[in-house]
Design a protein around this motif. Structure first.
Motif, short mmCIF file in Angstrom:
data_model
loop_
_atom_site.label_atom_id
_atom_site.label_comp_id
_atom_site.label_asym_id
_atom_site.label_seq_id
_atom_site.Cartn_x
_atom_site.Cartn_y
_atom_site.Cartn_z
N ASP A 165 -19.60 1.05 18.68
CA ASP A 165 -20.63 1.09 19.70
C ASP A 165 -20.16 2.06 20.78
N ARG A 166 -20.97 3.07 21.04
CA ARG A 166 -20.61 4.08 22.04
C ARG A 166 -21.60 3.95 23.20
N ARG A 167 -21.09 3.48 24.34
CA ARG A 167 -21.95 3.22 25.50
C ARG A 167 -21.59 4.12 26.67
N ALA A 168 -22.63 4.56 27.37
CA ALA A 168 -22.43 5.34 28.60
C ALA A 168 -22.12 4.37 29.73
N MET A 169 -21.01 4.60 30.42
CA MET A 169 -20.60 3.74 31.53
C MET A 169 -20.15 4.62 32.70
N GLN A 170 -20.07 4.00 33.88
CA GLN A 170 -19.63 4.68 35.09
C GLN A 170 -18.29 4.12 35.54
N LEU A 171 -17.45 5.01 36.07
CA LEU A 171 -16.20 4.56 36.67
C LEU A 171 -16.53 3.95 38.03
N SER A 172 -16.35 2.64 38.17
CA SER A 172 -16.64 1.98 39.45
C SER A 172 -15.52 2.21 40.46
N TYR A 173 -14.30 1.90 40.05
CA TYR A 173 -13.17 2.07 40.95
C TYR A 173 -11.88 2.01 40.15
N ARG A 174 -10.78 2.37 40.83
CA ARG A 174 -9.44 2.28 40.23
C ARG A 174 -8.75 1.07 40.84
N ASP A 175 -8.16 0.28 39.97
CA ASP A 175 -7.44 -0.92 40.40
C ASP A 175 -5.96 -0.69 40.08
N GLY A 176 -5.25 -0.09 41.01
CA GLY A 176 -3.85 0.28 40.75
C GLY A 176 -3.82 1.41 39.74
N ASP A 177 -3.20 1.17 38.58
CA ASP A 177 -3.16 2.16 37.51
C ASP A 177 -4.31 1.98 36.52
N ASP A 178 -5.10 0.94 36.67
CA ASP A 178 -6.19 0.67 35.73
C ASP A 178 -7.51 1.23 36.26
N PHE A 179 -8.45 1.39 35.34
CA PHE A 179 -9.77 1.91 35.66
C PHE A 179 -10.80 0.85 35.31
N VAL A 180 -11.78 0.64 36.19
CA VAL A 180 -12.83 -0.35 35.95
C VAL A 180 -14.14 0.41 35.73
N PHE A 181 -14.67 0.29 34.50
CA PHE A 181 -15.93 0.93 34.14
C PHE A 181 -17.04 -0.11 34.15
N MET A 182 -18.26 0.32 34.56
CA MET A 182 -19.39 -0.58 34.62
C MET A 182 -20.57 0.00 33.85
N ASP A 183 -21.23 -0.85 33.07
CA ASP A 183 -22.46 -0.48 32.37
C ASP A 183 -23.58 -0.46 33.41
N PRO A 184 -24.27 0.67 33.64
CA PRO A 184 -25.29 0.75 34.69
C PRO A 184 -26.53 -0.10 34.41
N GLU A 185 -26.73 -0.53 33.18
CA GLU A 185 -27.92 -1.35 32.86
C GLU A 185 -27.63 -2.84 32.96
N THR A 186 -26.49 -3.28 32.39
CA THR A 186 -26.19 -4.72 32.36
C THR A 186 -25.19 -5.12 33.44
N PHE A 187 -24.58 -4.17 34.11
CA PHE A 187 -23.56 -4.38 35.15
C PHE A 187 -22.31 -5.08 34.61
N GLU A 188 -22.10 -5.02 33.31
CA GLU A 188 -20.90 -5.55 32.68
C GLU A 188 -19.74 -4.61 33.01
#
Length: 186
Positions: A66-89
């Motif tokens: 499954d290939r989904r388009a997501m946005q980078l919300s923010y960086r949490d230390g060395d990790d990256f948090v991506f969010m689905d713009p439709e479901t907010f997952e």
């Protein structure tokens, strides 16, 4: 079960208990010998490229991803948090999984997250991104006659090599696959 005739570039297959992306494949029929398929595979786990030959018509294990388009919300230390713009997952991606691609990613930029069920396989950036130059050295007079390059720090903190005429504040189009400068954008 799929066979080698179902292969396409970009498919994900299970090869030697590892998930691999098909970079290149070529069907070869050498006269009166048996036909075979030459494969170039990139491991999604290690990034290593492997070449192998398999018999034409042999079974392969195609993996549904499954290939989904997501946005980078923010960086949490060395990790990256991506969010689905439709479901907010939200999905947390480690720095190790992002690898060298992280130097071209800003907050709120889009990326493609590749998943197999609940397992995160990889994060793919768009082929080209436009970023501003945060810092670079000034060109020296006379250096413009030849193909002289210099280092430039981007707004994301990444460092790339650019031609000497690029100045601080310029917007650049960059190829995310190779990290190469493409052109200056107005």
């Amino acid at each position: 079960m799929a066979t080698t005739s179902d292969l396409k570039t970009g498919n994900i297959i299970r090869y030697n208990d590892d998930l691999c992306e098909v970079i290149e494949y070529q069907h070869i029929n050498p006269g009166n010998w048996r036909a075979f398929v030459r494969l170039r595979l990139k491991s999604l786990k290690t990034g290593r490229v492997v070449e192998d030959r398999v018999r034409a018509g042999s079974e392969i294990d195609l993996v549904r991803v499954d290939r989904r388009a997501m946005q980078l919300s923010y960086r949490d230390g060395d990790d990256f948090v991506f969010m689905d713009p439709e479901t907010f997952e939200q999905i947390m991606v480690t720095k190790a999984m992002m690898g060298d691609k992280a130097r071209f990613l800003r907050e709120n930029d889009s990326a493609f997250v590749v998943m197999e069920g609940e397992n995160l396989l990889s994060v793919d950036l768009p082929t080209f991104v436009v970023l501003k130059v945060a810092e670079t050295m000034n060109a020296i007079r006379g250096d413009t006659a030849t193909n002289v390059t210099k280092a430039a720090t981007l707004e994301t903190g990444g460092i790339i090599t650019v031609p000497s005429f690029v100045n601080q504040g310029d917007s650049l189009k960059i190829d995310t696959r190779t990290g190469d400068y493409i052109e200056r954008v107005k």
